[in-house]
Design an enzyme around this catalytic site. Structure first.
Site, PDB file in Angstrom:
ATOM      1  N   HIS A 528       0.828  -1.209   0.000  1.00 51.24           N
ATOM      2  CA  HIS A 528       0.000   0.000   0.000  1.00 51.24           C
ATOM      3  C   HIS A 528       0.865   1.263   0.000  1.00 51.24           C
ATOM      4  O   HIS A 528       0.730   2.132  -0.860  1.00 51.24           O
ATOM      5  CB  HIS A 528      -0.925  -0.020   1.219  1.00 51.24           C
ATOM      6  N   GLU A 529       1.763   1.329   0.965  1.00 50.08           N
ATOM      7  CA  GLU A 529       2.603   2.529   1.073  1.00 50.08           C
ATOM      8  C   GLU A 529       3.518   2.673  -0.136  1.00 50.08           C
ATOM      9  O   GLU A 529       3.825   3.785  -0.575  1.00 50.08           O
ATOM     10  CB  GLU A 529       3.419   2.502   2.369  1.00 50.08           C
ATOM     11  N   HIS A 532       1.831   4.620  -2.791  1.00 49.61           N
ATOM     12  CA  HIS A 532       1.983   6.075  -2.617  1.00 49.61           C
ATOM     13  C   HIS A 532       3.366   6.516  -3.101  1.00 49.61           C
ATOM     14  O   HIS A 532       3.512   7.554  -3.750  1.00 49.61           O
ATOM     15  CB  HIS A 532       1.858   6.440  -1.138  1.00 49.61           C
ATOM     16  N   HIS A 535       3.569   6.774  -6.734  1.00 48.34           N
ATOM     17  CA  HIS A 535       2.839   7.965  -7.165  1.00 48.34           C
ATOM     18  C   HIS A 535       3.775   9.187  -7.140  1.00 48.34           C
ATOM     19  O   HIS A 535       3.710  10.053  -7.999  1.00 48.34           O
ATOM     20  CB  HIS A 535       1.649   8.176  -6.218  1.00 48.34           C
TER      21      HIS A 535
HETATM   22 ZN   LIG Z   1      -2.623   5.281   2.045  1.00 43.85          ZN
END
Ligand SMILES: [Zn+2]
Length: 739
Positions: A528-529, A532, A535
């Protein structure tokens, strides 16, 4: 399959601000690069007068921020930064920023896109240079000095950005450019920059009369003070409570490590030879999950769910209601029906009606599933001759029991396959297969803690950014998991600035020669991290305020949530999930168990999250300026959706920090909103293959590289070729039958 996704989602919801970087809007509107903006919006932080504004310290030559870093890639020279550098450097940054603003407003030339909008965009770079380091360190590696500084610097910055937002001369120039926008022949990202700049002035009150501006400042100040009060009350209530156990038999059912931790807590709190449980999640959740003592569970559950609701000096009922009332007053002043209308205008959801539409679609199957789960639990109680009706405080204990009985799934079985190193290799592998990225570790670059690892990131051989990881828990770090930037990607005058991003997590540090072994959820959180981080790393834009994670709040979790889908794919798991001792690939039998258990207890976990999302919207979508009775308000809101007594909203009003002391007012729905996108986006890969090159190329271009350079739903449609649908989300959570 993807219960993990949901678990992680809920975990993430719990950490809210920590989990991701705030869209930092624009350097002119918020402390840029500063994750703190999620906690308190700039305009709501108490203003203080700072008489030293602009002065620098006497000994400027030793302040590392005043000159060039002279480090590889401009990585902050952590080893040379002193705590005492920050305050003078921030004052220096503010002074320089104001000088740049003065230059813009003093320009005798007519306002143009370049001399006003772009100049404003590029202003404040010195300040950002300091604040990005400051706020990263206050989150990841703080100390008493930094904490003290934080309390002074927060209001200082807020005051600074308020001054810019309400600068009439500056606004006039922005407005002039805005009014000529159709004659300017701007690119899409430039049009968006212009619109966003203009709108942020309007939303900040630039069009109000002098009298209304004053009212607005007062409202902001009061709201800010009340938010701090809410937070203080909640902290006190959470820290004050303790469930002291002095009889060993009252520990029945609890695992050994939980008992040990409770004994340590007791010792720290001055109770020798006893055990203490608290309302901190890390303490109360295992107790509710494993203890066989119903009375004690009921007691602890009551304490947890009544934080700030005890009618004492730390009661938050009135505080919360007052915050809502003041936010509505502010919304009305600015011409909006309610606070939610004000907030959502800037989000993909656009209006409260659209949020409710989504919530209502998911709620029906969710509550139906929850009722089935209640029946299952009751059946187990009855079969054991329990002779009582299941209560909310019983849920975790019985659902865990049912999970074991039904799926024979035990976390201890999976952990050896998820060593931290193997899982990290898994995320790198996924990024390589999807986007052609490679990661090269460097051991010679400055770091702020020995646990930090630094990687050069290459896109098909070309260096695109620097990736830092900081995985292990320590007291100087706040809880949760998040991504942040030390420097965002941008391209001024054609010169590309490489992003420097960090993932901070809180995994237990291994002892001795054992590697760090992650639970399934923790491994999923790493993916998940990393989403980011990608991104930020794949960002390819011009303007700093539009690159990387600077996207609406109900979009920013999409790139991270979608990465969790790759984590749960057998093809990916079989690549990296290997037993740390034997090197054996995770066996199919275990994968099957994981898959089967993945949709278990979704009525509860989706249900409690959604109840909180409804509660948030109930408070902020109603337009009342009167101070409402929080008790009856909450009850009515929950009755309206037909919440069952066995489920409490994940956050009740008096401890709903996200929406009363965080940046999530009228925004808690966001996690569900982005999960619709994540599930729908992954469907595109399921159709063509999870590493399909053509789909991945579009994914990279429109989702990971575009940041906020265009309207996010426009970008989504460019990737997907259509609007997102809700079906994939419902199926992934097992709320409707799979195709
Ligand atoms: Zn998040």
């Amino acid at each position: 399959m993807k219960n993990f996704l949901i678990i992680a989602l809920i975990v993430i919801a719990a950490y809210f601000a920590m989990v991701y970087t705030a869209p930092d809007k624009s350097a002119t509107k918020s402390p840029a690069g500063n994750e703190k903006t999620t906690l308190t919006t700039t305009e709501e932080v108490t203003k203080t007068t700072d008489t030293n504004k602009g002065k620098t310290s006497k000994d400027d030559s030793t302040n590392i921020f005043f000159g060039d870093y002279n480090t590889p890639y401009g990585i902050p020279p952590f080893d040379k930064i002193k705590d005492s550098d920050f305050m003078p450097a921030i004052k220096w940054g503010i002074k320089n920023h104001l000088a740049e603003i003065d230059q813009i407003t003093a320009n005798k030339e007519p306002a143009t896109f370049a001399n006003t909008i772009e100049a404003l965009e590029w202003s404040g770079a010195d300040l950002t240079k300091v604040t990005s380091v400051f706020f990263n360190l206050t989150s990841a590696n703080t100390n008493a000095t930094l904490r003290k500084l934080q309390a002074e610097i927060g209001p200082m910055l807020s005051s600074h950005f308020d001054d810019i937002n309400l600068n009439q001369k500056l606004f006039e120039r922005v407005k002039t450019v805005y009014e000529h926008k159709n004659q300017l022949n701007l690119r899409v990202d430039q049009q968006k920059l212009l619109e966003d700049s203009y709108k942020s002035f309007i939303r900040g009150g630039a069009n109000l009369t002098a009298e209304d501006k004053q009212t607005l400042r007062t409202l902001n100040k009061t709201i800010s003070k009340l938010s701090i009060k809410f937070d203080d009350n909640l902290r006190a209530e959470t820290n004050d409570y303790e469930l002291v156990i002095d009889k060993k038999e009252d520990l029945a059912g609890l695992p050994e490590d939980i008992i040990t931790a409770a004994a340590e807590t007791a010792k720290k709190r001055g109770h020798e030879d006893k055990w203490v449980f608290t309302t901190h999640r890390i303490s109360k959740t295992p107790f509710l999950t494993y203890s066989t003592n119903r009375d004690l569970k009921r007691k602890l559950f009551y304490a947890y769910t009544h934080r700030g609701d005890n009618g004492n000096a730390h009661d938050n009922n009135q505080v919360a209601a007052e915050i809502v009332s003041l936010r509505n007053k502010k919304a009305h002043l600015l011409g909006y029906k309610s606070h939610a209308d004000y907030v959502l205008e800037e989000r993909n959801a656009k209006s409260p009606e659209n949020v409710f539409k989504l919530l209502n679609k998911v709620w029906k199957p969710t509550i139906a599933r929850a009722k089935q789960e209640v029946a299952d639990i009751q059946a187990m109680i009855d079969s054991e001759g329990g002779n009582f009706t299941v209560e909310a405080s019983d849920w975790r204990y019985y659902s865990e029991k049912i999970r074991k009985a039904r799926y024979d799934f035990d976390e201890a079985e999976t952990r050896p396959y998820f060593s931290l190193d193997a899982t990290l290799e898994g995320v790198f592998y996924t990024a390589n297969r999807l986007f052609g990225l490679t990661f090269k570790e460097r051991h010679d670059l400055p770091k702020y803690h020995e646990d930090v690892r630094t990687f050069e990131v290459y896109d098909n051989g070309k260096l695109i950014g620097i990736y830092l990881t900081d995985h292990f828990v320590r007291p100087a770090k706040r809880g949760g998991a998040w991504m942040n930037s030390y420097r965002k990607q941008s391209r001024k005058d054609g010169k590309n600035v490489l992003p420097i991003v960090v993932n901070v997590l809180n995994f237990p540090k291994p002892v001795g020669d054992e590697p760090a072994l992650l639970t399934f959820d923790q491994a999923s959180t790493l993916f998940h991290e990393f989403g980011h981080a990608l991104h930020g790393l794949l960002s390819d834009g011009i303007y700093r305020s539009q690159t990387g994670t600077s996207v609406p709040r109900d979009y920013v979790e999409f790139p991270s949530q979608v990465m969790e889908y790759w984590f749960s794919q057998p093809e990916v798991l079989k690549h990296f999930a290997r037993h740390y001792k034997t090197g054996e690939v995770i066996p199919d039998s275990l994968l099957k168990k994981i898959n089967k258990a993945s949709k278990f207890n979704q009525g509860f976990s989706t249900g409690e999250y959604m109840a909180a999302a409804y509660l948030d919207m109930a408070w902020y979508a109603q337009p009342d300026e009167a101070i409402l009775d929080a008790h009856s308000f909450e009850k009515q809101a929950m009755d309206k959706i037909g919440l069952i007594p066995q489920i409490y909203p994940r956050y009740r009003t008096t401890y709903f920090r996200h929406i009363f002391a965080g940046g999530y007012s009228a925004g808690y729905y966001s996690y569900l909103w982005t999960d619709v996108l994540a599930a729908d986006a992954f469907e595109a890969f399921k159709e063509k293959g999870i590493f399909d090159a053509e789909t991945a190329a579009k994914f990279k271009k429109y989702i990971f590289s575009s940041g906020g350079t265009d309207d996010s739903m426009t970008l989504y449609r460019k990737f997907r070729g259509k609007d997102p649908e809700i079906g994939p989300l419902l199926r992934s959570r097992g709320l409707i039958d799979s195709k």
